[in-house]
Scaffold this motif. Sequence first.
Motif, PDB file in Angstrom:
ATOM      1  N   LEU A 163       8.232 -25.578  -3.317  1.00 17.19           N
ATOM      2  CA  LEU A 163       8.485 -26.524  -4.402  1.00 17.19           C
ATOM      3  C   LEU A 163       9.940 -26.972  -4.426  1.00 17.19           C
ATOM      4  CD1 LEU A 163       6.309 -25.076  -7.286  1.00 17.19           C
ATOM      5  CD2 LEU A 163       5.922 -27.158  -5.960  1.00 17.19           C
ATOM      6  N   LEU A 164      10.849 -26.091  -4.030  1.00 19.29           N
ATOM      7  CA  LEU A 164      12.263 -26.449  -4.016  1.00 19.29           C
ATOM      8  C   LEU A 164      12.613 -27.322  -2.811  1.00 19.29           C
ATOM      9  CD1 LEU A 164      15.105 -26.205  -5.190  1.00 19.29           C
ATOM     10  CD2 LEU A 164      15.375 -24.112  -3.875  1.00 19.29           C
ATOM     11  N   TYR A 165      12.044 -27.025  -1.654  1.00 24.97           N
ATOM     12  CA  TYR A 165      12.492 -27.671  -0.426  1.00 24.97           C
ATOM     13  C   TYR A 165      11.619 -28.817   0.077  1.00 24.97           C
ATOM     14  CZ  TYR A 165      16.074 -24.150   0.056  1.00 24.97           C
ATOM     15  OH  TYR A 165      17.164 -23.367  -0.158  1.00 24.97           O
ATOM     16  N   ALA A 166      10.378 -28.927  -0.346  1.00 26.87           N
ATOM     17  CA  ALA A 166       9.500 -29.966   0.205  1.00 26.87           C
ATOM     18  C   ALA A 166      10.018 -31.374  -0.093  1.00 26.87           C
ATOM     19  CB  ALA A 166       8.071 -29.795  -0.311  1.00 26.87           C
ATOM     20  N   LEU A 190      16.620 -32.769   7.594  1.00 29.50           N
ATOM     21  CA  LEU A 190      17.132 -31.399   7.642  1.00 29.50           C
ATOM     22  C   LEU A 190      18.413 -31.230   6.838  1.00 29.50           C
ATOM     23  CD1 LEU A 190      16.760 -28.550   8.754  1.00 29.50           C
ATOM     24  CD2 LEU A 190      18.001 -29.263  10.811  1.00 29.50           C
ATOM     25  N   ALA A 191      19.311 -32.198   6.904  1.00 33.55           N
ATOM     26  CA  ALA A 191      20.566 -32.094   6.153  1.00 33.55           C
ATOM     27  C   ALA A 191      20.290 -32.032   4.650  1.00 33.55           C
ATOM     28  CB  ALA A 191      21.483 -33.264   6.481  1.00 33.55           C
ATOM     29  N   ALA A 192      19.370 -32.851   4.164  1.00 31.03           N
ATOM     30  CA  ALA A 192      19.034 -32.829   2.734  1.00 31.03           C
ATOM     31  C   ALA A 192      18.407 -31.505   2.342  1.00 31.03           C
ATOM     32  CB  ALA A 192      18.086 -33.980   2.399  1.00 31.03           C
ATOM     33  N   ALA A 193      17.546 -30.970   3.205  1.00 34.70           N
ATOM     34  CA  ALA A 193      16.924 -29.679   2.908  1.00 34.70           C
ATOM     35  C   ALA A 193      17.979 -28.572   2.877  1.00 34.70           C
ATOM     36  CB  ALA A 193      15.848 -29.359   3.938  1.00 34.70           C
ATOM     37  N   ARG A 194      18.921 -28.638   3.804  1.00 40.59           N
ATOM     38  CA  ARG A 194      19.995 -27.634   3.799  1.00 40.59           C
ATOM     39  C   ARG A 194      20.862 -27.754   2.548  1.00 40.59           C
ATOM     40  NH1 ARG A 194      22.401 -27.210   9.912  1.00 40.59           N
ATOM     41  NH2 ARG A 194      20.720 -25.940  10.757  1.00 40.59           N
ATOM     42  N   LEU A 195      21.153 -28.986   2.154  1.00 39.00           N
ATOM     43  CA  LEU A 195      21.959 -29.187   0.948  1.00 39.00           C
ATOM     44  C   LEU A 195      21.226 -28.721  -0.305  1.00 39.00           C
ATOM     45  CD1 LEU A 195      23.660 -32.599   1.718  1.00 39.00           C
ATOM     46  CD2 LEU A 195      24.762 -30.354   1.553  1.00 39.00           C
ATOM     47  N   ALA A 196      19.901 -28.743  -0.287  1.00 39.23           N
ATOM     48  CA  ALA A 196      19.132 -28.248  -1.426  1.00 39.23           C
ATOM     49  C   ALA A 196      19.383 -26.764  -1.661  1.00 39.23           C
ATOM     50  CB  ALA A 196      17.647 -28.510  -1.217  1.00 39.23           C
TER      51      ALA A 196
END
Length: 133
Positions: free
Chosen positions: A82-85, A92-98
């Motif tokens: 729920l946090l990363y999808a 990938l950069a946006a997911a890492r920044l999350a």
Amino acid sequence: MLTLLLAAGPAAALAVAVLLARRLDRAEAAVLAAACAVFALSALASPVSYVHDHYTHFRHARGAWEDPNLLLDLWDRPAFMLLYAGPARLGLAAARLASLLPAAVALAATMLAARAAGLRRVWLAGLFVAAQY
């Protein structure tokens, strides 16, 4: 409906981080801001590895848009999904920044707990937690 669900995770984490950060004093907020800046640089500067665990989690989070059953995958954990999808859809950069969101929550909550416990240098508790990342 899926878009709203997947946007709710990061939005809720951001709201919690902001609510906790508002309760910090200047020194504590400075530790939080510095740690988040270092974490963001690390997230963006880290090399991309296509064989490690984190990339598999990213691929599953990104794939949840096409296969919502992945949201309930036990290996990935539903809260993680729920946090990363949502951010994974952006790359990938946006997911890492999350990852800044749960880190900020952990840092702020630790410093508030240290203050409630009566510790004198509350900001040190945040610094020690940041060093664990």
